[in-house]
Scaffold this motif. Structure first.
Motif, PDB file in Angstrom:
ATOM      1  N   VAL A 223      -7.304  -1.323  -0.415  1.00 28.97           N
ATOM      2  CA  VAL A 223      -7.865  -0.314  -1.075  1.00 28.97           C
ATOM      3  C   VAL A 223      -9.381  -0.847  -1.654  1.00 28.97           C
ATOM      4  O   VAL A 223      -9.318  -1.648  -2.662  1.00 28.97           O
ATOM      5  CB  VAL A 223      -7.255   0.439  -2.412  1.00 28.97           C
ATOM      6  N   ALA A 234      -6.363   3.862  -8.199  1.00 30.60           N
ATOM      7  CA  ALA A 234      -6.410   4.716  -7.066  1.00 30.60           C
ATOM      8  C   ALA A 234      -4.940   5.115  -6.634  1.00 30.60           C
ATOM      9  O   ALA A 234      -4.616   5.151  -5.476  1.00 30.60           O
ATOM     10  CB  ALA A 234      -6.982   3.686  -5.855  1.00 30.60           C
ATOM     11  N   ALA A 237      -4.698   7.285  -3.008  1.00 30.00           N
ATOM     12  CA  ALA A 237      -4.891   6.430  -2.127  1.00 30.00           C
ATOM     13  C   ALA A 237      -3.284   5.659  -1.482  1.00 30.00           C
ATOM     14  O   ALA A 237      -2.972   5.721  -0.520  1.00 30.00           O
ATOM     15  CB  ALA A 237      -5.906   5.285  -2.075  1.00 30.00           C
ATOM     16  N   ARG A 240      -0.759   8.469  -0.474  1.00 29.03           N
ATOM     17  CA  ARG A 240      -1.190   8.841   0.679  1.00 29.03           C
ATOM     18  C   ARG A 240      -0.364   7.727   1.637  1.00 29.03           C
ATOM     19  O   ARG A 240       0.313   8.213   2.853  1.00 29.03           O
ATOM     20  CB  ARG A 240      -2.587   8.791   1.301  1.00 29.03           C
TER      21      ARG A 240
END
Length: 260
Positions: A223, A234, A237, A240
């Motif tokens: 990331v 994050a 992210a 996902r």
């Protein structure tokens, strides 16, 4: 809507923070925090998951509101306890995502329950054998702390204070002893290794070594610009990647099912 349930295994208390409604054919996503932390370190990832995904975010025995057991627990003991917790919550089959020391619990669960753990996500995995002393780990933690946002450091300090230094030190020994490379080689679950690009604890070479050692299909994700506490900095992210992992193992399971 979040529900919280308490599960006692032997004399060890766990708390499961549950969201989402799992649909037929979908796996449960299980989130496991690291040493000194609580479910709050992964709460933003849980919030970022689709509402249709069932997610269990667990406070481990000895951390957060849970009293410390009478003796320190090994990673193997935590793994056995968690297998029972998930069975009682009807959470199998599952993908298991751990952060920091939580990655060790994820690997141990995948090792002892290969039919039930279909995927694992190792977020900021520990402990890099090239930096396998308490002193080196402490230095790397200090380096990370300097670069994390103040809100993240405040969260970490609150959780550390709540769990207490005595239990932290007991579990530090368990974390340092766990043979991560040996154990991940025994895992057949699909695996994703996630790290912040600037993480001084889960360094790139160590994550690549883990990915190569895994006994299952493995992907590595970095990331950009993030450090060790990437689930807080994050979360979208990370969420996902967890959804991608879940969908991948669900497709594989569907393809392997006998046709009628």
């Amino acid at each position: 809507m979040e529900t919280v349930s308490e599960v006692v295994v032997g004399a060890h208390r766990y708390r499961a923070h549950e969201t989402g409604i799992g649909r037929a054919g979908e796996v449960t996503t299980v989130l496991l925090h690291g040493i000194g932390m609580t479910h709050r370190s992964l709460a933003k990832v849980q919030e970022a998951m689709p509402a249709t995904r069932r997610v269990l975010n667990i406070d481990l025995a000895g951390f957060g509101p849970n009293p410390a057991p009478r003796h320190g627990l090994s990673v193997e003991e935590y793994g056995r306890d968690l297998a029972e917790v998930l069975a009682r919550r009807g959470a199998w089959p599952a993908i298991v995502a751990g952060h920091s020391m939580g990655t060790q619990f994820a690997v141990e669960l995948a090792r002892i329950r290969p039919r039930d753990v279909l995927g694992i996500a190792l977020i900021g995995p520990v402990v890099d054998p090239a930096r396998g002393t308490v002193r080196q780990q402490a230095l790397d933690l200090a380096r990370d702390t300097v670069g994390e946002p103040p809100s993240v450091n405040a969260l970490v300090l609150r959780d550390y204070f709540r769990g207490g230094i005595r239990w932290y030190l007991k579990e530090l020994g368990a974390m340092m002893r766990y043979p991560m490379l040996e154990r991940i080689a025994e895992c057949v679950a699909d695996t994703v290794v996630i790290r912040g690009e600037r993480d001084p604890i889960a360094r790139e070479a160590w994550c690549e070594l883990l990915a190569a050692a895994s006994g299952g299909h493995t992907e590595a994700v970095s990331v950009p610009g993030r450090r060790h506490v990437v689930p807080r900095t994050a979360p979208d992210a990370v969420a996902r990647e967890l959804v991608r992992l879940a969908e991948r193992v669900e497709r594989r399971t569907a393809d392997a099912a006998p046709r009628r």
